[in-house]
Motif scaffolding. Structure first.
Motif, PDB file in Angstrom:
ATOM      1  N   VAL A  41       9.051 -42.149 -19.524  1.00 27.98           N
ATOM      2  CA  VAL A  41       7.734 -42.115 -18.874  1.00 27.98           C
ATOM      3  C   VAL A  41       7.846 -42.481 -17.401  1.00 27.98           C
ATOM      4  O   VAL A  41       7.231 -41.843 -16.532  1.00 27.98           O
ATOM      5  N   ILE A  42       8.663 -43.490 -17.085  1.00 29.59           N
ATOM      6  CA  ILE A  42       8.840 -43.900 -15.690  1.00 29.59           C
ATOM      7  C   ILE A  42       9.480 -42.779 -14.882  1.00 29.59           C
ATOM      8  O   ILE A  42       9.103 -42.518 -13.727  1.00 29.59           O
ATOM      9  N   LEU A  43      10.470 -42.089 -15.460  1.00 30.25           N
ATOM     10  CA  LEU A  43      11.120 -40.983 -14.757  1.00 30.25           C
ATOM     11  C   LEU A  43      10.161 -39.822 -14.521  1.00 30.25           C
ATOM     12  O   LEU A  43      10.204 -39.177 -13.467  1.00 30.25           O
ATOM     13  N   VAL A  44       9.290 -39.550 -15.481  1.00 32.45           N
ATOM     14  CA  VAL A  44       8.295 -38.493 -15.305  1.00 32.45           C
ATOM     15  C   VAL A  44       7.343 -38.849 -14.165  1.00 32.45           C
ATOM     16  O   VAL A  44       7.007 -37.999 -13.324  1.00 32.45           O
ATOM     17  N   ILE A  45       6.906 -40.104 -14.123  1.00 32.90           N
ATOM     18  CA  ILE A  45       6.021 -40.541 -13.035  1.00 32.90           C
ATOM     19  C   ILE A  45       6.734 -40.443 -11.697  1.00 32.90           C
ATOM     20  O   ILE A  45       6.153 -40.020 -10.687  1.00 32.90           O
ATOM     21  N   ASP A  46       8.026 -40.803 -11.665  1.00 36.37           N
ATOM     22  CA  ASP A  46       8.787 -40.738 -10.422  1.00 36.37           C
ATOM     23  C   ASP A  46       8.925 -39.297  -9.940  1.00 36.37           C
ATOM     24  O   ASP A  46       8.854 -39.025  -8.733  1.00 36.37           O
ATOM     25  N   CYS A  47       9.135 -38.357 -10.879  1.00 39.08           N
ATOM     26  CA  CYS A  47       9.220 -36.943 -10.494  1.00 39.08           C
ATOM     27  C   CYS A  47       7.905 -36.448  -9.904  1.00 39.08           C
ATOM     28  O   CYS A  47       7.892 -35.667  -8.951  1.00 39.08           O
ATOM     29  N   ARG A  48       6.791 -36.905 -10.472  1.00 37.80           N
ATOM     30  CA  ARG A  48       5.489 -36.504  -9.937  1.00 37.80           C
ATOM     31  C   ARG A  48       5.268 -37.083  -8.546  1.00 37.80           C
ATOM     32  O   ARG A  48       4.602 -36.471  -7.712  1.00 37.80           O
ATOM     33  N   GLN A  49       5.819 -38.266  -8.274  1.00 37.59           N
ATOM     34  CA  GLN A  49       5.658 -38.859  -6.964  1.00 37.59           C
ATOM     35  C   GLN A  49       6.428 -38.109  -5.888  1.00 37.59           C
ATOM     36  O   GLN A  49       6.176 -38.305  -4.703  1.00 37.59           O
ATOM     37  N   ARG A  50       7.387 -37.251  -6.279  1.00 35.76           N
ATOM     38  CA  ARG A  50       8.146 -36.473  -5.315  1.00 35.76           C
ATOM     39  C   ARG A  50       7.408 -35.217  -4.866  1.00 35.76           C
ATOM     40  O   ARG A  50       7.864 -34.528  -3.961  1.00 35.76           O
ATOM     41  N   LYS A  51       6.296 -34.908  -5.499  1.00 34.47           N
ATOM     42  CA  LYS A  51       5.552 -33.706  -5.159  1.00 34.47           C
ATOM     43  C   LYS A  51       4.469 -34.028  -4.133  1.00 34.47           C
ATOM     44  O   LYS A  51       4.034 -35.178  -3.994  1.00 34.47           O
ATOM     45  N   ILE A  52       4.028 -33.001  -3.444  1.00 35.78           N
ATOM     46  CA  ILE A  52       2.949 -33.181  -2.479  1.00 35.78           C
ATOM     47  C   ILE A  52       1.667 -33.510  -3.227  1.00 35.78           C
ATOM     48  O   ILE A  52       1.348 -32.914  -4.255  1.00 35.78           O
ATOM     49  N   ASN A  53       0.936 -34.491  -2.739  1.00 38.90           N
ATOM     50  CA  ASN A  53      -0.257 -34.969  -3.405  1.00 38.90           C
ATOM     51  C   ASN A  53      -1.484 -34.582  -2.582  1.00 38.90           C
ATOM     52  O   ASN A  53      -1.588 -34.913  -1.402  1.00 38.90           O
ATOM     53  N   VAL A  54      -2.406 -33.875  -3.234  1.00 36.08           N
ATOM     54  CA  VAL A  54      -3.589 -33.387  -2.519  1.00 36.08           C
ATOM     55  C   VAL A  54      -4.499 -34.531  -2.108  1.00 36.08           C
ATOM     56  O   VAL A  54      -5.243 -34.429  -1.130  1.00 36.08           O
ATOM     57  N   ASN A  55      -4.456 -35.647  -2.819  1.00 34.95           N
ATOM     58  CA  ASN A  55      -5.364 -36.750  -2.541  1.00 34.95           C
ATOM     59  C   ASN A  55      -4.884 -37.665  -1.417  1.00 34.95           C
ATOM     60  O   ASN A  55      -5.670 -38.462  -0.895  1.00 34.95           O
ATOM     61  N   THR A  56      -3.615 -37.585  -1.043  1.00 30.05           N
ATOM     62  CA  THR A  56      -3.093 -38.449   0.014  1.00 30.05           C
ATOM     63  C   THR A  56      -2.416 -37.636   1.106  1.00 30.05           C
ATOM     64  O   THR A  56      -2.831 -37.673   2.272  1.00 30.05           O
ATOM     65  N   ASP A  57      -1.367 -36.901   0.760  1.00 32.61           N
ATOM     66  CA  ASP A  57      -0.592 -36.175   1.776  1.00 32.61           C
ATOM     67  C   ASP A  57      -1.424 -35.116   2.492  1.00 32.61           C
ATOM     68  O   ASP A  57      -1.379 -35.006   3.720  1.00 32.61           O
ATOM     69  N   VAL A  58      -2.180 -34.341   1.734  1.00 31.17           N
ATOM     70  CA  VAL A  58      -2.960 -33.255   2.343  1.00 31.17           C
ATOM     71  C   VAL A  58      -4.086 -33.809   3.201  1.00 31.17           C
ATOM     72  O   VAL A  58      -4.505 -33.189   4.179  1.00 31.17           O
TER      73      VAL A  58
END
Length: 343
Positions: free
Chosen positions: A148-165
């Motif tokens: 579960v932690i690794l899945v969350i970490d992989c999602r954190q590597r993607k561009i996030n519409v709520n923060t990055d954009v």
């Protein structure tokens, strides 16, 4: 890779409202900024305690440092954009719920509840009374929690519409002055600290390379390019405005014969619309838009050490991480994987 250790001098404000790092060469007791800075170098970091909603970034000190960098931008313009991007209460709540501190707490609660449920289930079997069963339960709970932690970490590597954009409007201004901005969070004891990173970036070479790459894709793989760009979209809530004549006619036909004397305020009717972040246009315009959109994500991954290994031909001097145009080519313009994390 740009880390805090790359800064020659460190200037800290210990009030938790603002912490600044900057590269400096001390001559005659004064701070002199280096004339030529490599791409990817961290120039300044603003920090704020996210646990206290009343605090904000030290914009006055930030403006002084930007002036010393030669960035001549109206303070009211970028200050408002930063406040709208990351300092709104709903955005700060989202950042807290996606912070490392909250993820650690969720991982601990998930492990304890998973261990309890598995152990209770094993106790119903005959072999559940042996101590080996407790070891197997512990190993199973640890393995699932790690996944579960690794899945969350992989999602954190993607561009996030709520923060990055949300930082795209800020980067659209600063990229003209060879600066890009990104936001991260860090733990300082019990405090969750938001950090706004200012990184040096000259967009000329990346813009030319990315525009040439888009031109080549339009000639060889236009459908694949369009499929990749279609994934870069956000859902916008728009108010439905019917035709005024139809609305007046419907109101006359459906109006009650007897007035109730109460006129409650009706909420506007809304619908969801897809807004494409990179509309069709000349390759140079599309490349510029991609650089602006992915700047926030690139800075976040750069300063946290999550960027992949670089390939030959990048625009980061003496670095093992890709430049911004390489990052966009291998993520946003790659049809085999999606690096965009929506709501």
């Amino acid at each position: 890779m740009a880390h805090k250790s790359q800064a020659g001098g460190i200037e800290k404000n210990r009030s938790l409202s603002s912490i600044l790092y900057c590269k400096s060469d001390l001559k005659d007791g004064s701070m002199q900024w280096a004339k030529e800075r490599p791409n990817g170098q961290v120039l300044m970091v603003l920090s704020v305690d996210n646990n206290c909603s009343a605090t904000s970034f030290d914009m006055e000190l930030c403006a002084e440092k930007l002036k010393s960098l030669g960035v001549q931008v109206a303070e009211d313009q970028w200050r408002r954009l930063i406040q709208d991007a990351v300092l709104k209460p709903e955005v700060r709540r989202y950042l807290f719920y996606n912070s490392r501190a909250f993820q650690i707490a969720i991982a601990v609660v998930f492990y304890m509840s998973l261990w309890t449920n598995i152990y209770s289930t094993v106790q119903l079997c005959s072999f559940g009374r042996y101590w080996e069963a407790s070891v197997l339960v512990t190993l199973a709970a640890v393995a699932v929690t790690v996944v579960v932690i690794l899945v969350i970490d992989c999602r954190q590597r993607k561009i996030n519409v709520n923060t990055d954009v949300r930082l795209a409007a800020v980067n659209e201004i600063f990229i003209k002055h060879h600066l890009i901005v990104g936001i991260t969070d860090a733990l300082d004891g019990p405090h969750n600290i938001l950090q706004l990173w200012f990184v040096h970036f000259s967009p000329e070479r990346c813009l030319q390379s990315l525009a040439a790459h888009i031109t080549d894709l339009q000639r060889t793989r236009e459908s694949g390019l369009q499929h990749s760009l279609d994934q870069l979209c956000v859902v916008m809530e728009a108010v439905v405005r019917p035709d005024l004549g139809t609305e007046e006619e419907a109101s006359r036909e459906e109006s009650p014969l007897l007035s109730s004397g109460v006129n409650p305020n009706k909420e506007p009717v809304t619908c969801n619309e897809l807004l494409h972040l990179v509309p069709k246009g000349p390759p140079e315009v599309m490349a510029q838009q991609l650089l602006v959109i992915f700047s926030g994500c690139y800075v976040r991954l750069l300063v946290t050490g999550r960027l992949p290994r670089a390939v030959a031909g990048g625009h980061l001097e003496h670095s093992s991480v890709p430049c911004l145009c390489q990052f966009i080519k291998t993520t946003a313009l790659n049809t085999h994987q999606s690096w965009f994390m929506g709501r």
